[in-house]
Write a protein that holds these residues in place. Structure first.
Motif, short mmCIF file in Angstrom:
data_model
loop_
_atom_site.label_atom_id
_atom_site.label_comp_id
_atom_site.label_asym_id
_atom_site.label_seq_id
_atom_site.Cartn_x
_atom_site.Cartn_y
_atom_site.Cartn_z
N PRO A 12 0.83 -1.21 0.00
CA PRO A 12 0.00 0.00 0.00
C PRO A 12 0.86 1.26 0.00
O PRO A 12 1.90 1.31 0.66
CB PRO A 12 -0.79 -0.08 1.31
CG PRO A 12 -0.72 -1.51 1.74
CD PRO A 12 0.57 -2.05 1.21
N ALA A 13 0.40 2.26 -0.76
CA ALA A 13 1.01 3.58 -0.68
C ALA A 13 0.50 4.20 0.62
O ALA A 13 -0.71 4.25 0.87
CB ALA A 13 0.62 4.42 -1.88
N PHE A 14 1.43 4.63 1.45
CA PHE A 14 1.11 5.16 2.78
C PHE A 14 0.47 6.54 2.66
O PHE A 14 0.94 7.39 1.90
CB PHE A 14 2.42 5.26 3.57
CG PHE A 14 2.25 5.19 5.05
CD1 PHE A 14 2.10 3.96 5.69
CD2 PHE A 14 2.27 6.34 5.83
CE1 PHE A 14 1.96 3.88 7.06
CE2 PHE A 14 2.13 6.27 7.21
CZ PHE A 14 1.98 5.04 7.82
N VAL A 44 5.22 -1.20 2.75
CA VAL A 44 4.56 0.10 2.56
C VAL A 44 5.46 0.99 1.70
O VAL A 44 6.70 0.88 1.73
CB VAL A 44 4.26 0.82 3.91
CG1 VAL A 44 3.05 0.20 4.60
CG2 VAL A 44 5.47 0.83 4.84
N TYR A 45 4.79 1.86 0.97
CA TYR A 45 5.48 2.84 0.11
C TYR A 45 5.18 4.21 0.70
O TYR A 45 4.07 4.73 0.58
CB TYR A 45 4.95 2.72 -1.31
CG TYR A 45 5.65 3.60 -2.32
CD1 TYR A 45 6.85 3.22 -2.90
CD2 TYR A 45 5.09 4.81 -2.70
CE1 TYR A 45 7.48 4.02 -3.84
CE2 TYR A 45 5.73 5.63 -3.64
CZ TYR A 45 6.92 5.22 -4.20
OH TYR A 45 7.54 6.01 -5.13
N VAL A 46 6.18 4.79 1.34
CA VAL A 46 5.97 5.97 2.19
C VAL A 46 6.37 7.26 1.46
O VAL A 46 7.32 7.27 0.67
CB VAL A 46 6.81 5.82 3.50
CG1 VAL A 46 6.49 6.94 4.48
CG2 VAL A 46 6.55 4.46 4.14
N GLY A 48 5.01 9.03 -0.88
CA GLY A 48 4.80 9.17 -2.31
C GLY A 48 3.67 10.12 -2.60
O GLY A 48 3.36 11.00 -1.79
N SER A 49 3.03 9.94 -3.77
CA SER A 49 1.89 10.80 -4.12
C SER A 49 0.84 10.71 -3.03
O SER A 49 0.34 11.74 -2.56
CB SER A 49 1.25 10.35 -5.44
OG SER A 49 2.14 9.74 -6.30
N SER A 50 0.51 9.49 -2.64
CA SER A 50 -0.53 9.27 -1.63
C SER A 50 -0.13 9.82 -0.28
O SER A 50 -0.97 10.07 0.57
CB SER A 50 -0.83 7.78 -1.49
OG SER A 50 -1.08 7.19 -2.73
N GLY A 51 1.18 9.99 -0.09
CA GLY A 51 1.68 10.56 1.16
C GLY A 51 1.71 12.08 1.10
O GLY A 51 2.18 12.73 2.04
N ILE A 138 13.02 3.43 -9.33
CA ILE A 138 12.64 4.54 -10.20
C ILE A 138 11.11 4.61 -10.23
O ILE A 138 10.44 3.60 -10.42
CB ILE A 138 13.15 4.32 -11.64
CG1 ILE A 138 14.68 4.27 -11.67
CG2 ILE A 138 12.62 5.42 -12.56
CD1 ILE A 138 15.24 3.87 -13.04
N TYR A 139 10.58 5.81 -10.01
CA TYR A 139 9.12 5.99 -10.02
C TYR A 139 8.72 6.65 -11.33
O TYR A 139 9.02 7.82 -11.56
CB TYR A 139 8.72 6.85 -8.82
CG TYR A 139 7.24 6.96 -8.53
CD1 TYR A 139 6.27 6.39 -9.37
CD2 TYR A 139 6.79 7.64 -7.41
CE1 TYR A 139 4.91 6.49 -9.09
CE2 TYR A 139 5.43 7.75 -7.11
CZ TYR A 139 4.51 7.18 -7.95
OH TYR A 139 3.17 7.29 -7.67
N ASN A 140 8.06 5.87 -12.20
CA ASN A 140 7.61 6.40 -13.50
C ASN A 140 6.12 6.74 -13.44
O ASN A 140 5.27 5.84 -13.38
CB ASN A 140 7.86 5.35 -14.60
CG ASN A 140 7.50 5.88 -15.98
OD1 ASN A 140 7.81 7.04 -16.30
ND2 ASN A 140 6.87 5.06 -16.80
N VAL A 166 11.38 -0.65 -11.04
CA VAL A 166 10.60 0.50 -11.50
C VAL A 166 9.21 0.36 -10.91
O VAL A 166 8.61 -0.72 -10.95
CB VAL A 166 10.48 0.56 -13.04
CG1 VAL A 166 9.48 1.62 -13.47
CG2 VAL A 166 11.83 0.83 -13.69
N LYS A 167 8.72 1.44 -10.34
CA LYS A 167 7.31 1.50 -9.97
C LYS A 167 6.64 2.17 -11.14
O LYS A 167 6.85 3.36 -11.39
CB LYS A 167 7.11 2.30 -8.69
CG LYS A 167 5.66 2.66 -8.40
CD LYS A 167 5.58 3.39 -7.09
CE LYS A 167 4.30 4.17 -6.83
NZ LYS A 167 3.16 3.97 -7.67
N ASN A 168 5.86 1.40 -11.90
CA ASN A 168 5.32 1.94 -13.15
C ASN A 168 3.86 2.35 -13.03
O ASN A 168 2.97 1.51 -13.01
CB ASN A 168 5.45 0.93 -14.29
CG ASN A 168 5.11 1.62 -15.60
OD1 ASN A 168 5.82 2.54 -16.01
ND2 ASN A 168 4.01 1.25 -16.20
C1 LIG Z 1 1.32 4.78 -5.53
C2 LIG Z 1 1.04 6.07 -5.04
O1 LIG Z 1 -0.06 6.42 -5.11
C3 LIG Z 1 2.07 6.86 -4.39
O2 LIG Z 1 3.04 7.28 -5.00
O3 LIG Z 1 1.94 7.13 -3.20
#
Ligand SMILES: CC(=O)C(=O)O
Ligand SMILES: CC(=O)N[C@H](C=O)[C@@H](O)[C@H](O)[C@H](O)CO
Length: 309
Positions: A12-14, A44-46, A48-51, A138-140, A166-168
Motif C-alpha cells: 500500500p502507498a502510505f 509500505v510505500y511511504v 509518495g503521491s498518496s503521502g 525509479i518511479y515512473n 521500477v514502480k510503473n
Molecule cells: C502509488 C502512489 O499512489 C504513491 O506514489 O503514493
C-alpha cells in the motif's frame, strides 16, 4: 529465493497522517503502520503521491519515515520516496532514509522544468549515492511528473547497481513488459511494480511482480486476495474481483473532494483508524463527499463479504 522477493507482493502507498490541526502526527503514522502490519501486507510505500509528499517539508518527511520505521522494522518492506524536486533536499532525505534502515528509496524525476535525460540521471544517481547501501526504485508516473521514463534513460540507470525496480504508474501495461524485459537483460533479477490499481490483474499478467497502490490502503484484504488469485492462475475470479475493486475506486473518485480525503474517511469508518484530512490545496470533505465515502466504505465491506468467504 531472491534478494528481491521482499518486494514481491501487495504494498500500500502510505497516506499522510495529520492531527486535527493539520500537522503531521507521528502517533497516527505509527497507528497506520500497525494497521497495515495487522492486515498482512508485504510492505509500505511511504512519502509518495498518496503521502502528499509534494506538500511537505523535509523535516516532516523525516518525522514520517522515522515513525514508520519505529513500528515496521523487521515486519514490513519499507520503500521511502525521497524526491524533493531539488537534488540537495532529496540527497538529505536519502541519507536519512539509509540511517533509519529502509529497504529502498524511490524517486520521481524532477518536475516543472523539462530537463535533459543526463540531468535526470545525474539527479537520480546523486540521490542513490547518498544511500550507498540501499536499493533504489525509479518511479515512473508521466501523467503527473510531466516526464516519462524512456528506454534510453532506463538503460542509463541500469548502470547503477542499486537500481532494482521500477514502480510503473503509466497507463500502458506494455511499459511494464518493456521495463521488465530490459531490466532482466541487464541484471540477474529486476522488479516492476504495477502502478494503476485499476489494472492490477493486467499488470501482473504482463510481468509486474506485485503492486504499489494508492487505494490498497482502504482494502488491503481485497488486493491480497486478488494477488493470490493471479498467482493461482484463476483468471476469471481475478477479473471478477478486479471489476468489483474498480467500482469502489470509481466511487472514491466521484467526489468533489480529493480521493485521499475520501480514502481517509473510509479508513475512519471501516477500520477505526483516524489519520485526519488532506493538506490544502487538496480539497477536504464536504457533506456530499462524506456520503460518497460512506457508500464506498459499504462497497468495501460488501466486497469483503462476497470475495473473502
Ligand atoms: C502509488 C502512489 O499512489 C504513491 O506514489 O503514493
Ligand atoms: C496516478 C496515480 O496516482 N497512480 C497511483 C499510483 O500509481 C495509483 O495507485 C492510483 O492512486 C490508483 O490507481 C487510483 O486511481
Amino acid at each position: 529465493m531472491s534478494k528481491l522477493d521482499k518486494y514481491r507482493g501487495i504494498i500500500p502507498a502510505f497516506y499522510a497522517c495529520y492531527d486535527e490541526e493539520g500537522n503531521v502526527s507521528g502517533e497516527r503514522v505509527q497507528a497506520l503502520t500497525q494497521h497495515f502490519i495487522d492486515k498482512g501486507v508485504k510492505g509500505v510505500y511511504v512519502n509518495g503521491s498518496s503521502g502528499e509528499c509534494i506538500y511537505q517539508s523535509v523535516e516532516e518527511r523525516k518525522l514520517i519515515i522515522e515513525n514508520v520505521m519505529a513500528v515496521a522494522k523487521g515486519k514490513l518492506t519499507v520503500i521511502n520516496h525521497v524526491a524533493c524536486n531539488n537534488t540537495k533536499d532529496s540527497v538529505e532525505l536519502a541519507k536519512h532514509s539509509e540511517s533509519v534502515g529502509v529497504d529502498a528509496i524511490a524517486s520521481i524525476p524532477p518536475i516543472y522544468f523539462r530537463l535533459p535525460e543526463y540531468s535526470i540521471a545525474a539527479y537520480w544517481n546523486a540521490i542513490s549515492e547518498a544511500a550507498p547501501n540501499t536499493d533504489f526504485v525509479i518511479y515512473n508516473i508521466p501523467q503527473l511528473a510531466g516526464t516519462a521514463l524512456t528506454m534510453s534513460l532506463f538503460a542509463e540507470m541500469m548502470k547503477n547497481p542499486r537500481v532494482i525496480a521500477v514502480k510503473n504508474s503509466s497507463m500502458p501495461t506494455q511499459d511494464i513488459q518493456m521495463f521488465k524485459s530490459a531490466g532482466l537483460a541487464a541484471k540477474d533479477d529486476f522488479v516492476v511494480f504495477n502502478g494503476p490499481d485499476e489494472q492490477f490483474v493486467a499488470g501482473r499478467a504482463i510481468g509486474a511482480d506485485g503492486g504499489i497502490g494508492g487505494t490498497y490502503g482502504v482494502m488491503p484484504e481485497l488486493f491480497l486476495k486478488l494477488n493470490d488469485l493471479v498467482e493461482a492462475g484463476e483468471k476469471k475470479k481475478a477479473c471478477e474481483l478486479q471489476y468489483a475493486i474498480n467500482e469502489i475506486i470509481y466511487k472514491m473518485c466521484s467526489s468533489r473532494a480529493n480521493m485521499y480525503a475520501v480514502a481517509k474517511e473510509i479508513l475512519r469508518t471501516n477500520d477505526n483508524v483516524n489519520i485526519g484530512g488532506v493538506r490544502e490545496p487538496l480539497e477536504n470533505l464536504q457533506e456530499a463527499d462524506k456520503a460518497i465515502a460512506h457508500e464506498a466504505a459499504e462497497m468495501v465491506k460488501a466486497a469483503k463479504e462476497r470475495y473473502l468467504a
